[in-house]
Scaffold this active site. Structure first.
Site, PDB file in Angstrom:
ATOM      1  N   ALA A 271       0.924  -1.165  -0.086  1.00  0.00           N
ATOM      2  CA  ALA A 271       0.096  -0.107   0.227  1.00  0.00           C
ATOM      3  C   ALA A 271       0.919   1.060  -0.012  1.00  0.00           C
ATOM      4  CB  ALA A 271      -0.610  -0.070   1.256  1.00  0.00           C
TER       5      ALA A 271
ATOM      6  N   GLU B 244       2.156  18.883   2.403  1.00  0.00           N
ATOM      7  CA  GLU B 244       3.237  18.093   1.837  1.00  0.00           C
ATOM      8  C   GLU B 244       3.487  18.065   0.449  1.00  0.00           C
ATOM      9  OE1 GLU B 244       4.274  13.201   1.761  1.00  0.00           O
ATOM     10  OE2 GLU B 244       2.369  13.858   3.017  1.00  0.00           O
TER      11      GLU B 244
ATOM     12  N   GLY C  76       5.049  11.260  -1.747  1.00  0.00           N
ATOM     13  CA  GLY C  76       3.945  12.244  -1.873  1.00  0.00           C
ATOM     14  C   GLY C  76       2.733  12.112  -2.934  1.00  0.00           C
TER      15      GLY C  76
ATOM     16  N   THR D 251       2.634   9.689  -6.744  1.00  0.00           N
ATOM     17  CA  THR D 251       3.236   9.536  -8.094  1.00  0.00           C
ATOM     18  C   THR D 251       2.554  10.843  -9.012  1.00  0.00           C
ATOM     19  OG1 THR D 251       1.561   8.222  -9.024  1.00  0.00           O
ATOM     20  CG2 THR D 251       3.366   7.112  -7.759  1.00  0.00           C
TER      21      THR D 251
END
Length: 380
Positions: free
Chosen positions: A131, A243, A364, A366
């Site tokens: 995951a 982020e 973060g 793809t």
């Protein structure tokens, strides 16, 4: 083009950040690259200089200043001086919303002073072997047993995984509830059953420790739950735009550093009796890079101010992350080409920048996930 988003206090902070990186990081970069992690002394020095956790309340040692422009400065100066490895971006960009918005006063008093001082290094344990981008698919579980949570599972690709003293772990507290059964629980260094696995041997970012983490019947106090039980997925989704903007800022800073070192090389390296930058093909390539960086800077600065003013959307952050990491990679690869054979030699900084930058298109979320987020916003 003159940047207009910074004020005098930001310029002073930039001087402090650059001085810190030059003094505490650059001299040790080669050593950290060999060892695969940075020294804790550099973390403590960052805390002493006021370069960690400035947005946390003054009661806990912070400065009570919430302004992403300071975060951007830290990333820009780290790249600008060629520093490597130290995961201050995670500690300042990614972790604060969790520790600021999801914790109780007791939790803040217990954890924040060490975090701000650089004595408590943080990690965010979300990704698992099965995951990554699909956080709904995590398998790590936490079951309630009296006054404790009992955690079982594993995580991978965890930044600061070896050094971390405080790890925010995404767990399934109600496995039957899907993503509505995910909660966030803090595991602290020394917890029985909490083990560090391999320090992963990565293509790049060698100085930044990235590890596997294992949880075997790890018991932590019930009060180590942060946020609401069963709302962990939503807490994580709410923090992702910040982020992703942080990754965009770092990607652009890396591309700018690559351009700077390449421009200097083009001025000093000669071929056929003249500097290689004097050849039209190379001069045009550098001009193209300069234009791309300038355009990206305008958009990223706009996103920074959007976040400062509370207006940045998830789609805008995703677009910034997608464009800067993809464009940055193309820029860095072109810069490496201009070095010729020397670009493929590790003693040249451009080789390290090239290796380190590849992963920015992956972590973060793809590039394909970023395109999906932006695509969904089009109403198609």
């Amino acid at each position: 083009m003159r940047r207009t988003i910074f004020a005098e206090e930001h310029d002073l902070f930039r001087e402090t950040a650059r001085s810190y990186y030059l003094r505490e990081c650059v001299p040790y970069s080669a050593e950290w690259e060999r060892e695969g992690q940075v020294s804790r002394a550099a973390w403590a020095a960052a805390g002493k200089a006021g370069l960690i956790g400035w947005e946390f309340p003054e009661d806990y040692g912070g400065q009570g200043v919430r302004d992403f422009r300071y975060n951007a400065i830290m990333a820009e100066e780290m790249a600008a001086v060629g520093a490597v490895g130290i995961g201050l971006g995670l500690q300042n960009d990614v972790v604060p919303p969790y520790l600021m918005n999801l914790t109780t006063p007791e939790q803040k008093a217990r954890w924040l002073p060490g975090v701000i001082a650089g004595e408590t290094i943080c990690a965010l344990a979300l990704s698992e072997p099965a995951a990554g981008s699909d956080l709904k698919g995590i398998r790590t579980t936490a079951r309630r047993d009296g006054d404790e949570w009992v955690i079982d599972g594993s995580k991978t690709f965890i930044t600061n995984g070896i050094l971390a003293d405080l790890v925010i772990v995404a767990c399934k507290t109600d496995p039957a509830a899907g993503h509505k059964g995910i909660s966030l629980i803090v595991v602290e260094r020394g917890a029985e059953g909490f083990e560090r696995g391999r320090k992963l041997d990565k293509v790049g970012m060698k100085a930044q420790d990235t590890a596997e983490l294992f949880f075997h019947e790890v018991r932590v106090p019930a009060e180590n739950l942060i946020g609401q039980e069963g709302r962990g997925f939503y807490h994580m989704m709410g923090n992702l735009p910040t982020e992703r903007l942080a990754i965009a800022v770092a990607a652009l800073a890396s591309a700018q550093r690559a351009f700077d070192v390449t421009l200097e090389y083009a001025r000093t390296r000669t071929a056929f009796g003249r500097p290689i930058g004097a050849f039209q093909a190379n001069r045009f390539a550098l001009a193209d890079i300069k234009a791309k960086l300038a355009a990206a800077r305008v958009y990223v600065d706009g996103c920074i101010m959007g976040l400062v003013e509370g207006e940045l959307t998830a789609e805008e952050a995703a677009a910034a992350k997608y464009w800067t990491t993809e464009t940055g990679w193309a820029v860095i690869d072109r810069c490496m080409q201009l070095f010729g054979g020397y670009g493929y030699v590790n003693e040249y900084e451009i080789a390290r920048i090239w290796r380190d930058s590849r992963v920015q298109r992956v972590f973060g979320g793809t590039s394909e996930i970023m395109q999906e987020i932006v695509g969904r916003s089009l109403g198609l």
